[in-house]
Design a protein around this motif. Structure first.
Motif, PDB file in Angstrom:
ATOM      1  N   ALA A 198       2.185   5.056  -2.444  1.00 39.01           N
ATOM      2  CA  ALA A 198       3.386   4.347  -2.864  1.00 39.01           C
ATOM      3  C   ALA A 198       3.211   2.834  -2.864  1.00 39.01           C
ATOM      4  O   ALA A 198       2.247   2.295  -2.299  1.00 39.01           O
ATOM      5  N   CYS A 199       4.150   2.179  -3.513  1.00 44.65           N
ATOM      6  CA  CYS A 199       4.204   0.711  -3.538  1.00 44.65           C
ATOM      7  C   CYS A 199       4.399   0.205  -2.114  1.00 44.65           C
ATOM      8  O   CYS A 199       5.254   0.699  -1.380  1.00 44.65           O
ATOM      9  N   GLY A 200       3.625  -0.790  -1.735  1.00 51.23           N
ATOM     10  CA  GLY A 200       3.688  -1.347  -0.378  1.00 51.23           C
ATOM     11  C   GLY A 200       4.945  -2.148  -0.119  1.00 51.23           C
ATOM     12  O   GLY A 200       5.230  -2.530   1.014  1.00 51.23           O
ATOM     13  N   ARG A 201       5.698  -2.406  -1.178  1.00 52.31           N
ATOM     14  CA  ARG A 201       6.927  -3.178  -0.956  1.00 52.31           C
ATOM     15  C   ARG A 201       8.159  -2.280  -0.949  1.00 52.31           C
ATOM     16  O   ARG A 201       8.973  -2.333  -0.036  1.00 52.31           O
ATOM     17  N   CYS A 202       8.294  -1.446  -2.019  1.00 49.30           N
ATOM     18  CA  CYS A 202       9.540  -0.672  -2.144  1.00 49.30           C
ATOM     19  C   CYS A 202       9.340   0.815  -1.863  1.00 49.30           C
ATOM     20  O   CYS A 202      10.292   1.583  -1.878  1.00 49.30           O
ATOM     21  N   ASP A 203       8.084   1.203  -1.596  1.00 46.88           N
ATOM     22  CA  ASP A 203       7.788   2.574  -1.199  1.00 46.88           C
ATOM     23  C   ASP A 203       8.011   3.610  -2.307  1.00 46.88           C
ATOM     24  O   ASP A 203       8.091   4.799  -2.037  1.00 46.88           O
ATOM     25  N   VAL A 222       1.555  -3.271 -12.130  1.00 44.77           N
ATOM     26  CA  VAL A 222       2.914  -3.649 -11.747  1.00 44.77           C
ATOM     27  C   VAL A 222       3.658  -2.419 -11.236  1.00 44.77           C
ATOM     28  O   VAL A 222       3.571  -1.351 -11.828  1.00 44.77           O
ATOM     29  N   CYS A 223       4.382  -2.572 -10.124  1.00 42.93           N
ATOM     30  CA  CYS A 223       5.246  -1.489  -9.651  1.00 42.93           C
ATOM     31  C   CYS A 223       6.443  -1.429 -10.579  1.00 42.93           C
ATOM     32  O   CYS A 223       7.169  -2.422 -10.731  1.00 42.93           O
ATOM     33  N   GLU A 224       6.681  -0.286 -11.170  1.00 49.56           N
ATOM     34  CA  GLU A 224       7.759  -0.183 -12.145  1.00 49.56           C
ATOM     35  C   GLU A 224       9.137  -0.191 -11.478  1.00 49.56           C
ATOM     36  O   GLU A 224      10.152  -0.472 -12.126  1.00 49.56           O
ATOM     37  N   ALA A 225       9.162   0.052 -10.197  1.00 53.26           N
ATOM     38  CA  ALA A 225      10.439   0.069  -9.495  1.00 53.26           C
ATOM     39  C   ALA A 225      10.882  -1.346  -9.097  1.00 53.26           C
ATOM     40  O   ALA A 225      12.005  -1.752  -9.387  1.00 53.26           O
ATOM     41  N   CYS A 226       9.979  -2.086  -8.430  1.00 56.44           N
ATOM     42  CA  CYS A 226      10.424  -3.404  -7.913  1.00 56.44           C
ATOM     43  C   CYS A 226       9.712  -4.573  -8.589  1.00 56.44           C
ATOM     44  O   CYS A 226      10.073  -5.720  -8.352  1.00 56.44           O
ATOM     45  N   GLY A 227       8.723  -4.284  -9.427  1.00 56.21           N
ATOM     46  CA  GLY A 227       8.147  -5.334 -10.264  1.00 56.21           C
ATOM     47  C   GLY A 227       7.057  -6.183  -9.656  1.00 56.21           C
ATOM     48  O   GLY A 227       6.586  -7.134 -10.264  1.00 56.21           O
ATOM     49  N   VAL A 228       6.597  -5.846  -8.431  1.00 58.17           N
ATOM     50  CA  VAL A 228       5.500  -6.638  -7.854  1.00 58.17           C
ATOM     51  C   VAL A 228       4.146  -6.128  -8.357  1.00 58.17           C
ATOM     52  O   VAL A 228       4.080  -5.064  -8.962  1.00 58.17           O
ATOM     53  N   LEU A 229       3.091  -6.904  -8.132  1.00 53.16           N
ATOM     54  CA  LEU A 229       1.748  -6.471  -8.498  1.00 53.16           C
ATOM     55  C   LEU A 229       1.151  -5.658  -7.348  1.00 53.16           C
ATOM     56  O   LEU A 229       1.321  -6.011  -6.184  1.00 53.16           O
TER      57      LEU A 229
END
Ligand SMILES: [Zn+2]
Length: 234
Positions: A198-203, A222-229
């Motif tokens: 999972a994304c390390g920011r928004c999981d 890019v994380c499609e949920a929260c937009g970070v790289l």
């Protein structure tokens, strides 16, 4: 770790420093604003006291003129009393003298209270002016300290920005464009490592194919949920 990833992580590290320095500048600005606010409050209260003093002085001046007029009138009344001979006229003149005497007593008492009030307001103004002078002396030191601190931070910031620009030059254009766009709308980090699947920011879970590409170091996605790289750590 791919050189591109290394370059963009190095950029992010320096951007973190830039953001911290900007935060310090904002903190100094907030302190300066607080000093301004404190001073403005004292100045306002001083202005109010001055305006009260003016009003009371005006009242006192006007009443003083009225008292002088009434005193002159009373002298004329007394002169009249001296010359009237008929008892009826004497009684009328005496009544006028008595009436004006009462008025004058009342007015002079008011004049006395007004003078005391004017004196009190001036005393308060002197105290407030002294407080303002003391505040200015104290703030002068504080403002000088803030200015020195600000100059130091600005010098650091200029250095950090030049380092950051140098590092940005090592990041491929396509990644840099994404990075800058995310940075401009995000105060926190731009790059986050994958955490498991999972994304390390928004999981939010990342599809396997993309996850594999990230893990293999072939992509900074890019994380499609929260937009970070996203990148694969270690
Ligand atoms: Zn995310």
């Amino acid at each position: 770790m791919s050189p591109d990833l290394e370059a963009v992580l190095a950029l992010q590290a320096e951007d973190t420093i830039v953001a911290q320095l900007n935060g310090k500048l904002r903190a100094i600005d907030a302190k300066l604003k607080a000093l301004d606010g404190e001073r403005a409050q004292l100045e306002e209260s001083l202005a109010r006291a001055r305006s009260t003093a003016e009003q009371e002085e005006k009242k006192r001046r006007e009443l003083a003129i009225k008292v002088e007029d009434h005193k002159a009138m009373q002298e004329r009344n007394l002169a009249t009393l001296d010359v009237v001979r008929k008892p009826k006229e004497a009684t009328a003149a005496m009544a006028q003298v008595d009436m004006l005497k009462k008025v004058l007593t009342q007015e002079e008492s008011e004049l006395h209270s007004l003078s005391l009030r004017v004196h009190d307001v001036h005393h308060a103004i002197d105290g407030q002016q002294k407080a303002l002078d003391e505040l200015d002396a104290r703030q002068q030191e504080q403002r000088a300290a803030h200015a020195a601190e600000r100059a130091g931070i600005e010098a650091e910031l200029a250095k950090a920005k030049s380092v950051r620009n140098e590092r940005a030059a090592h990041v491929p254009k396509s990644i840099l464009l994404k990075y800058e766009r995310i940075l401009s709308r995000n105060t926190s980090n731009v790059l986050y490592p994958l955490r498991g699947q999972a994304c390390g920011r928004c999981d939010t879970a990342i599809p396997m194919q993309r996850r594999n590409a990230i893990a293999a170091g072939r992509a900074i996605d890019v994380c499609e949920a929260c937009g970070v790289l996203l990148y694969a750590a270690g």
